[in-house]
Motif scaffolding. Structure first.
Motif, PDB file in Angstrom:
ATOM      1  N   UNK A  93       0.816  -1.213   0.000  1.00 19.51           N
ATOM      2  CA  UNK A  93       0.000   0.000   0.000  1.00 19.51           C
ATOM      3  C   UNK A  93       0.849   1.261   0.000  1.00 19.51           C
ATOM      4  N   UNK A  94       2.090   1.170   0.491  1.00 22.59           N
ATOM      5  CA  UNK A  94       2.947   2.345   0.561  1.00 22.59           C
ATOM      6  C   UNK A  94       3.307   2.869  -0.827  1.00 22.59           C
ATOM      7  N   UNK A  95       3.211   2.017  -1.839  1.00 20.60           N
ATOM      8  CA  UNK A  95       3.473   2.470  -3.209  1.00 20.60           C
ATOM      9  C   UNK A  95       2.481   3.564  -3.589  1.00 20.60           C
ATOM     10  N   UNK A  96       1.240   3.411  -3.155  1.00 20.11           N
ATOM     11  CA  UNK A  96       0.201   4.380  -3.503  1.00 20.11           C
ATOM     12  C   UNK A  96       0.268   5.624  -2.623  1.00 20.11           C
ATOM     13  N   UNK A  97       0.836   5.506  -1.429  1.00 21.05           N
ATOM     14  CA  UNK A  97       0.990   6.667  -0.567  1.00 21.05           C
ATOM     15  C   UNK A  97       1.797   7.760  -1.259  1.00 21.05           C
ATOM     16  N   UNK A  98       2.846   7.341  -1.960  1.00 20.20           N
ATOM     17  CA  UNK A  98       3.740   8.319  -2.580  1.00 20.20           C
ATOM     18  C   UNK A  98       3.036   9.148  -3.647  1.00 20.20           C
ATOM     19  N   UNK A  99       1.920   8.662  -4.183  1.00 22.72           N
ATOM     20  CA  UNK A  99       1.224   9.379  -5.245  1.00 22.72           C
ATOM     21  C   UNK A  99       0.564  10.657  -4.732  1.00 22.72           C
ATOM     22  N   UNK A 100       0.203  10.691  -3.451  1.00 25.37           N
ATOM     23  CA  UNK A 100      -0.476  11.872  -2.909  1.00 25.37           C
ATOM     24  C   UNK A 100       0.244  12.479  -1.715  1.00 25.37           C
ATOM     25  N   UNK A 101       1.371  11.917  -1.321  1.00 27.65           N
ATOM     26  CA  UNK A 101       2.153  12.511  -0.228  1.00 27.65           C
ATOM     27  C   UNK A 101       2.934  13.701  -0.780  1.00 27.65           C
ATOM     28  N   UNK A 102       3.029  14.800  -0.034  1.00 33.11           N
ATOM     29  CA  UNK A 102       3.675  16.026  -0.548  1.00 33.11           C
ATOM     30  C   UNK A 102       5.195  15.938  -0.622  1.00 33.11           C
ATOM     31  N   UNK A 103       5.705  14.971  -1.379  1.00 29.94           N
ATOM     32  CA  UNK A 103       7.155  14.829  -1.517  1.00 29.94           C
ATOM     33  C   UNK A 103       7.781  16.007  -2.251  1.00 29.94           C
ATOM     34  N   UNK A 104       6.974  16.722  -3.050  1.00 29.47           N
ATOM     35  CA  UNK A 104       7.518  17.869  -3.779  1.00 29.47           C
ATOM     36  C   UNK A 104       7.949  18.983  -2.832  1.00 29.47           C
ATOM     37  N   UNK A 105       7.470  18.948  -1.578  1.00 32.42           N
ATOM     38  CA  UNK A 105       7.849  19.954  -0.598  1.00 32.42           C
ATOM     39  C   UNK A 105       9.121  19.572   0.158  1.00 32.42           C
ATOM     40  N   UNK A 106       9.645  18.390  -0.122  1.00 38.21           N
ATOM     41  CA  UNK A 106      10.846  17.919   0.566  1.00 38.21           C
ATOM     42  C   UNK A 106      12.049  18.097  -0.351  1.00 38.21           C
ATOM     43  N   UNK A 107      13.118  18.631   0.197  1.00 40.05           N
ATOM     44  CA  UNK A 107      14.317  18.877  -0.601  1.00 40.05           C
ATOM     45  C   UNK A 107      14.857  17.587  -1.218  1.00 40.05           C
ATOM     46  N   UNK A 108      15.433  17.719  -2.391  1.00 39.15           N
ATOM     47  CA  UNK A 108      16.038  16.571  -3.052  1.00 39.15           C
ATOM     48  C   UNK A 108      17.273  16.106  -2.286  1.00 39.15           C
ATOM     49  N   UNK A 109      17.692  14.874  -2.582  1.00 39.99           N
ATOM     50  CA  UNK A 109      18.845  14.318  -1.893  1.00 39.99           C
ATOM     51  C   UNK A 109      18.411  13.467  -0.720  1.00 39.99           C
TER      52      UNK A 109
END
Length: 250
Positions: A93-109
């Motif tokens: 289920x964690x695969x689908x979490x990444x689709x709507x989790x605000x990862x774009x707000x987290x710095x790269x790296x």
């Protein structure tokens, strides 16, 4: 290098404020995570496994239900292929979490890599629905780090307590089953989940009869197939939802 959304969100926000916000975000989660970590540490010791396995699981896997299940599987020398398949099925289920989790707000790296690794249910529930203007890379990563710290600390405390007891606590291994029972009871509160629970019972019953040596993985496979079949059946019979009351909450 072009600026990202995470870089833009961080501009003008003191890192100290983001850290404080992340710690506050994790407090409510920590109340629930810490006792489960204690249970994990005690289960590790009472199963006859080395105490350091509790923090090792909490750092290497960081998935509460899977870690608790891993203790019983490791103690019973479960085949590696069964362990791998079970972990995959439970954490898919964690695969689908990444689709709507605000990862774009987290710095790269490393911040984003860690955020993906630490994307547990509680972190998703905390940040997925939060207004974007309130999010920052520091806040999200700090919150996830603190959530994991609660879990690791709980495991260490549980291992220390179990090691100091003269005799093991009888029935404590039931903690894992109690966790899933509580989660199931929460799901039963919604009538639309009752068919899924009935299918789960059917899958387990068939698995025990067909594959008594490995009922867990077989049951998960049967249950997944039944859920897929139910999904397509509901798409072909949309009227069945209203007549059965499937979408009405109790």
């Amino acid at each position: 290098m072009p600026s990202t959304a995470a870089d833009t969100a961080e501009q003008g926000r003191p890192a100290r404020a983001g850290v404080a916000q992340g710690v506050r975000d994790s407090l409510g989660v920590g109340i629930g995570i810490f006792p489960l970590g204690v249970a994990l540490g005690m289960l590790v010791v009472q199963a006859g496994l080395p105490w350091w396995l509790a923090p090792a699981l909490s750092v290497g896997i960081f998935a509460g239900s899977v870690e608790l299940l891993m203790v019983s599987m490791l103690a019973s020398a479960t085949p590696l292929i069964t362990i791998a398949a079970t972990v995959f099925a439970l954490n898919f289920r964690h695969v689908f979490y990444a689709l709507s989790f605000p990862l774009s707000h987290v710095r790269r790296g490393w911040p984003r890599a860690y955020s993906v690794y630490a994307l547990i249910d509680e972190a998703y529930a905390t940040y997925a629905l939060m207004p974007p203007q309130q999010l920052s890379s520091t806040r999200i990563v700090t919150g996830q780090l603190t959530m994991q710290a609660y879990w690791v600390a709980g495991g260490l405390v549980g291992a220390a307590v179990a090691s100091s007891l003269p005799n093991p606590i009888e029935g404590f291994e039931f903690a894992l089953y109690a966790l899933f029972i509580v989660m199931t009871l929460d799901a039963v509160r919604s009538r639309r989940e009752i068919p899924s629970i009935a299918l789960a019972g059917l899958a387990v019953s068939v698995a025990i009869v067909v594959a008594p040596d490995s009922p867990l993985i077989v049951g998960l496979m049967i249950f997944t197939a039944l859920l897929i079949a139910r999904h397509f059946w509901r798409r072909r019979h949309p009227d069945a939802r209203s007549t059965s009351g499937g979408d009405d909450d109790a």
